[in-house]
Motif scaffolding. Structure first.
Motif, PDB file in Angstrom:
ATOM      1  N   GLU A 474     -12.177  33.242 -25.616  1.00 23.27           N
ATOM      2  CA  GLU A 474     -11.588  34.756 -26.349  1.00 23.27           C
ATOM      3  C   GLU A 474     -12.789  35.243 -26.911  1.00 23.27           C
ATOM      4  O   GLU A 474     -12.956  36.249 -27.254  1.00 23.27           O
ATOM      5  N   HIS A 475     -13.414  34.232 -28.032  1.00 23.64           N
ATOM      6  CA  HIS A 475     -14.507  34.650 -28.830  1.00 23.64           C
ATOM      7  C   HIS A 475     -15.707  35.095 -28.132  1.00 23.64           C
ATOM      8  O   HIS A 475     -16.484  36.063 -28.445  1.00 23.64           O
ATOM      9  N   LEU A 476     -16.001  34.427 -26.735  1.00 22.72           N
ATOM     10  CA  LEU A 476     -17.050  34.739 -26.098  1.00 22.72           C
ATOM     11  C   LEU A 476     -16.779  36.151 -25.364  1.00 22.72           C
ATOM     12  O   LEU A 476     -17.483  37.080 -25.159  1.00 22.72           O
ATOM     13  N   TYR A 477     -15.460  36.701 -25.142  1.00 18.18           N
ATOM     14  CA  TYR A 477     -15.039  38.114 -24.695  1.00 18.18           C
ATOM     15  C   TYR A 477     -15.398  38.967 -25.901  1.00 18.18           C
ATOM     16  O   TYR A 477     -16.064  40.241 -25.538  1.00 18.18           O
ATOM     17  N   CYS A 478     -15.162  38.693 -27.007  1.00 18.21           N
ATOM     18  CA  CYS A 478     -15.631  39.493 -28.148  1.00 18.21           C
ATOM     19  C   CYS A 478     -17.069  39.684 -28.075  1.00 18.21           C
ATOM     20  O   CYS A 478     -17.525  40.992 -28.242  1.00 18.21           O
ATOM     21  N   LYS A 479     -17.875  38.825 -27.777  1.00 18.54           N
ATOM     22  CA  LYS A 479     -19.235  38.854 -27.834  1.00 18.54           C
ATOM     23  C   LYS A 479     -19.888  39.916 -26.483  1.00 18.54           C
ATOM     24  O   LYS A 479     -20.632  40.595 -26.460  1.00 18.54           O
ATOM     25  N   PHE A 480     -19.084  39.727 -25.623  1.00 23.12           N
ATOM     26  CA  PHE A 480     -19.412  40.504 -24.497  1.00 23.12           C
ATOM     27  C   PHE A 480     -19.059  42.014 -24.551  1.00 23.12           C
ATOM     28  O   PHE A 480     -19.714  42.837 -24.237  1.00 23.12           O
ATOM     29  N   VAL A 481     -17.846  42.179 -25.225  1.00 20.19           N
ATOM     30  CA  VAL A 481     -17.535  43.501 -25.494  1.00 20.19           C
ATOM     31  C   VAL A 481     -18.579  44.167 -26.446  1.00 20.19           C
ATOM     32  O   VAL A 481     -19.076  45.239 -26.457  1.00 20.19           O
ATOM     33  N   GLY A 482     -19.132  43.226 -27.364  1.00 14.57           N
ATOM     34  CA  GLY A 482     -20.175  43.703 -28.315  1.00 14.57           C
ATOM     35  C   GLY A 482     -21.256  44.173 -27.739  1.00 14.57           C
ATOM     36  O   GLY A 482     -22.293  45.068 -27.894  1.00 14.57           O
ATOM     37  N   HIS A 483     -21.970  43.471 -26.538  1.00 14.78           N
ATOM     38  CA  HIS A 483     -22.946  43.284 -25.654  1.00 14.78           C
ATOM     39  C   HIS A 483     -22.976  44.754 -24.797  1.00 14.78           C
ATOM     40  O   HIS A 483     -23.915  45.467 -25.103  1.00 14.78           O
ATOM     41  N   ILE A 484     -21.729  45.183 -24.598  1.00 16.76           N
ATOM     42  CA  ILE A 484     -21.710  46.284 -23.794  1.00 16.76           C
ATOM     43  C   ILE A 484     -21.838  47.684 -24.565  1.00 16.76           C
ATOM     44  O   ILE A 484     -22.651  48.516 -24.377  1.00 16.76           O
ATOM     45  N   CYS A 485     -21.158  47.670 -25.985  1.00 16.31           N
ATOM     46  CA  CYS A 485     -21.405  48.650 -26.823  1.00 16.31           C
ATOM     47  C   CYS A 485     -22.835  48.657 -26.991  1.00 16.31           C
ATOM     48  O   CYS A 485     -22.977  50.031 -27.379  1.00 16.31           O
ATOM     49  N   GLN A 486     -23.427  47.564 -27.517  1.00 20.61           N
ATOM     50  CA  GLN A 486     -24.670  47.551 -28.173  1.00 20.61           C
ATOM     51  C   GLN A 486     -25.647  48.217 -26.926  1.00 20.61           C
ATOM     52  O   GLN A 486     -26.577  48.972 -27.190  1.00 20.61           O
ATOM     53  N   VAL A 487     -25.612  47.574 -25.729  1.00 21.03           N
ATOM     54  CA  VAL A 487     -26.406  48.023 -24.720  1.00 21.03           C
ATOM     55  C   VAL A 487     -26.400  49.622 -24.246  1.00 21.03           C
ATOM     56  O   VAL A 487     -27.253  50.269 -24.006  1.00 21.03           O
TER      57      VAL A 487
END
Length: 838
Positions: A474-487
């Motif tokens: 679930e915490h990796l999913y948080c990073k994934f969401v942040g990655h999409i927003c950042q990119v």
């Protein structure tokens, strides 16, 4: 209502609590204000099996260990593959360059030369410089005074030899009384008069015959001498031309050799270049006149642009050019090529043609590389569907992998068509790793139908569609969401919004214990939630994405796709399609199925009815009789016959004919998720007990009466809830599902709210006995040691009905077997004769 026996109340299952129908994600476990505060995503989420396979496939260098990455679209195949390839490519050496040059011995088969990495362009420039230097040096050499002097000496020598020979011939003629004359036909002899003039014909005719014969004989001898002299003159001229040619060769060799040798010394580490430059020198010397400047070599105007050397310069020196096929001067490490359009020519290259004076012509300069050339020494990434749908591309790829060579061929030759004359370039040695990505069914089709596939693609990277729902993931999913927003420069999400994304990831795989790894769908959800955050109706745009925006994105996505679902719901609500949600009916039940339009799936109820009569034990599936039943559905119906026979008529034949049908079904029916539903309807018909129509049922069944899990459980529950709501929710409606499907529940908030309020219910069922007891409000009953069911139970009523039908069938058979009295013949009719064989 029959009296309920003791000990059967336990068979009535209880409804699920709202907590059991949905697994929430606790946002308090996320220790960040927004995803903007998270570290960058460097991990690959899930896919441990596929990651290990790719790591193995990229690292192993043995023949045939190419990679096929299979998985559903959006599971991260492309990102995972590219990350591994980029990491491996950095540690690999830069591959060699390749050039094509003219083959002076066999012009239609250009030679390929392997060059040091990044030096092909330099060699091309060196050859261009060499041609320019040769033009200058050879022109100067032929314009030199020394050359002119030697040329004049050769010409003068030939002239002097010719003059000497003709002078001697003239003296010989004069000594014999003849003179030499020049005529339009050449040299001729004539007798001479006393004053030294040619003898006229009239005077010759007056001479005596003996004198005439003497003159004729002299002329014949002189003509023979003349022929001999002319032969010697031609030999002198040939020797002169040879001397001139040798002089030209010496001059051109002297002018060109040091230039070519200097270039050969520069590229002495490349063996093929030494042989090529030696052939170039021979050709330059043989065609030295092409390098000599002439008046026609002055610049010409073409469309207002001066072209140095004219058109002759363009065509004359094309054979000395270098066609750079592969240039790795800008590559760091091994190349990675992603070919999105792998046609035959885009893979193996092509030979282009140009129109010249109405004809198509070509040369080695018009050879163009393909993706296989660009990826040589590195990695080539292809989509399976793309390469399999392009004619001849798959065969070309396999041929390259099997032979280890890239052959540039004309596709017209592959198809057997007549074509213009073309080239046959020397093959390029090939060594690269091929990575193909595609759907699983394509992998298995190729594995079964293409024998070469097993030998050429030995590494299977199988991408899963889900991973365990753990706190770490679930915490990796948080990073994934942040990655999409950042990119993509999107507004970042709050912990509550990310928690809603995580919950939706479980909904996508229909499992509370799993998370979807179809990141393309989740990335779309993040993008759409960001849009609604920036376009809130009646409110100022939000700079962060909240849970309400994620929820709206989900609902808006459904709204864009559910037009057909709403129309179906309307015709059910107004009674056009008959589905009851109240009352009780014998042999009638609500089944649940899933319909799909490709991008959206929804559940809807259907009425299933069952009837029976005395018969020979046949269970008729009406859909099957009219070819509207799929094989899995037909199998489920046949299982019902096995269940009835094993449970109620193990020692006697089934004497019924039963018919099952999906009412108002105008399309095909398949799947076994309604087999338990059909069994409930049949048991109701046999027992005479009505089924309460407030229930809907889903679940398959085996011959032991155990209810088995099915797919689409969330859509089915939500579909029946929507119908109940449209007809007016009374508060006692519910759905029976297999108990094993409880972990698959991730219901929408609207359904959960109704469950929490006690106005809608989900009943987990393990056996048919549990379900029939609930829907008929009558205990199912358990058989005693003699196989007898208690009075007043569903099973007893079914068994009694089947026994009654069996008794009636036996009575009918016995009645048919009794001898019937013979009829007496009427008066006046003869007595019938008996047949001795009867």
């Amino acid at each position: 209502m029959p009296k309920q026996p003791e000990g059967t109340a336990k068979q009535r299952p209880g409804a699920l609590s709202v907590e059991e129908t949905y697994r929430t994600c606790d946002p308090t476990t996320f220790a960040f204000p927004t995803t903007a505060d998270l570290p960058p995503l460097v991990e690959i989420i899930g896919q441990e099996r596929a990651v290990n396979a790719i790591d193995f496939g990229v690292g192993i260098r043995s023949h045939g260990y190419n990679i096929f990455a299979l998985g559903a679209p959006g599971t991260g195949k492309t990102r995972t593959v590219n990350e591994f390839l980029e990491r491996e490519a950095e540690n690999l050496p830069i591959p060699a360059d390749y050039v094509y040059v003219h083959n002076f011995d066999t012009p239609h088969r250009p030679n390929a030369i392997k060059m040091p990495p990044g030096h092909a362009g330099e060699f091309r420039s060196d050859m261009e410089t060499l041609v320019e230097a040769l033009q200058s040096a050879i022109s100067q050499a032929f314009e030199s005074e020394e050359y002119e002097n030697q040329k004049r000496e050769i010409q003068q020598k030939v002239s002097e030899q010719q003059e000497t020979r003709f002078k001697a011939l003239k003296e010989l003629a004069e000594s014999r009384g003849f003179t030499i004359m020049r005529t339009p036909a050449g040299l001729a002899f004539a007798p001479r008069t006393t004053d030294g003039q040619p003898m006229p014909r009239e005077l010759y005719n007056e001479l005596p015959k003996e004198r005439q014969e003497e003159i004729d004989k002299g002329l014949e001898q002189l003509n023979e001498e003349l022929q001999d002299v002319m032969r010697q003159v031609r030999q002198d001229e040939r020797h002169g031309r040879e001397a001139q040619h040798n002089l030209d060769r010496e001059v051109s060799t002297f002018a060109a050799q040091h230039l070519v040798e200097d270039l050969a010394d520069k590229w002495k580490e490349v063996d093929e270049i030494a042989a090529y430059l030696e052939a170039v020198l021979k050709d330059v010397v043989a065609n030295a006149n092409d390098f000599r400047k002439r008046d026609e070599d002055q610049p010409v105007m073409i469309m207002g642009v001066p072209i140095p050397g004219g058109i002759r310069n363009e065509s004359t020196f094309r054979r000395y050019r270098v066609n750079v096929l592969v240039d790795n001067s800008s590559v760091h490490g091994a190349p990675i090529v992603n070919e999105s359009n792998p046609t035959f020519q885009n893979l193996v290259g092509r030979v282009e043609h140009m129109a010249q004076f109405g004809a198509l012509v070509t040369d080695f300069n018009m050879i163009k590389p393909g993706a296989l050339h660009a990826a040589n020494g590195g990695f080539l990434v292809l989509e399976a569907r793309d390469i399999l749908t392009k004619p001849y591309a798959w065969d070309a790829l396999k041929r390259t992998l099997k032979t280890g060579q890239v052959n540039i061929e004309d596709i017209a030759q592959q198809m057997g068509w007549a074509t213009t004359s073309t080239l046959d370039p020397e093959p390029i040695p090939f060594s690269a790793k091929i990575v193909i990505m595609g759907e699983p069914y394509l992998y298995y089709l190729l594995y079964q139908l293409d024998p070469d596939f097993q030998e050429l693609f030995k590494v299977k990277a199988d991408f899963d569609m889900m991973l365990d729902r753990t706190e770490d993931n679930e915490h990796l999913y948080c990073k994934f969401v942040g990655h999409i927003c950042q990119v993509e420069n999107l507004p970042h999400l709050t912990p509550e919004a990310v928690a809603r994304v995580v919950e939706q990831a479980s909904r996508l795989v229909e499992d509370q214990r799993k998370l979807s790894v179809r990141f393309a769908d989740l990335a779309d959800l993040v993008r759409e939630a960001a849009y609604w955050a920036l376009h809130s109706n009646g409110h100022a745009p939000d700079t962060i994405v909240k849970a309400e925006h994620v929820e709206r994105a989900i609902n808006e996505h459904i709204r864009r796709a559910n037009r057909i679902e709403e129309r179906v719901r309307e015709v059910i609500a107004d009674g056009t399609i008959m589905v009851d949600t109240e009352g009780a009916v014998v042999g009638q039940i609500n089944a649940l199925s899933v319909s799909s339009t490709g991008d959206y799936a929804w559940g809807q109820p259907s009425r299933v009815t069952a009837t029976h009569r005395l018969g020979d034990g046949e269970l008729i599936n009406i859909e099957r009789e009219v070819d509207m039943s799929g094989p899995i559905h037909s199998k489920g119906v046949l299982i019902l016959a096995g269940y009835l026979g094993a449970r109620y008529a193990a020692d006697q034949p089934l004497s019924i004919n039963a018919r099952l049908v999906f009412e108002q079904s105008y399309g095909g029916v398949d799947g076994d998720s309604a087999s338990s539903t059909e069994l409930y309807a049949l048991l109701s018909s046999l027992s005479g007990l009505p089924i309460q129509q407030r229930f809907a049922v889903t679940g398959s069944v085996n011959q032991r009466g155990q209810v088995q899990p099915i797919g689409g459980v969330n859509e089915k529950i939500e579909g029946f809830f929507a119908i109940c709501k449209a007809k007016g929710l009374r508060g006692d409606e519910g759905v029976l599902i297999p108990r094993t499907n409880v972990p698959n529940l991730m219901l929408r908030s609207e359904v959960r709210d109704a469950i929490a309020a006690g106005t809608f219910h989900i009943y987990p069922i393990s056996t048919i006995d549990e379900g029939i007891a609930l829907m008929t409000a009558t205990p199912a009953g358990e058989a005693d040691e003699n196989g007898v069911y208690p009075e007043g139970t569903v099973n007893r009523m079914v068994a009694d009905r089947l026994a009654d039908l069996t008794a009636k069938a036996r009575a009918l058979r016995e009645d048919k077997s009794k001898p019937r009295p013979k009829k007496k013949p009427a008066k006046g009719q003869p007595k019938p004769q008996e047949d001795p064989e009867i």
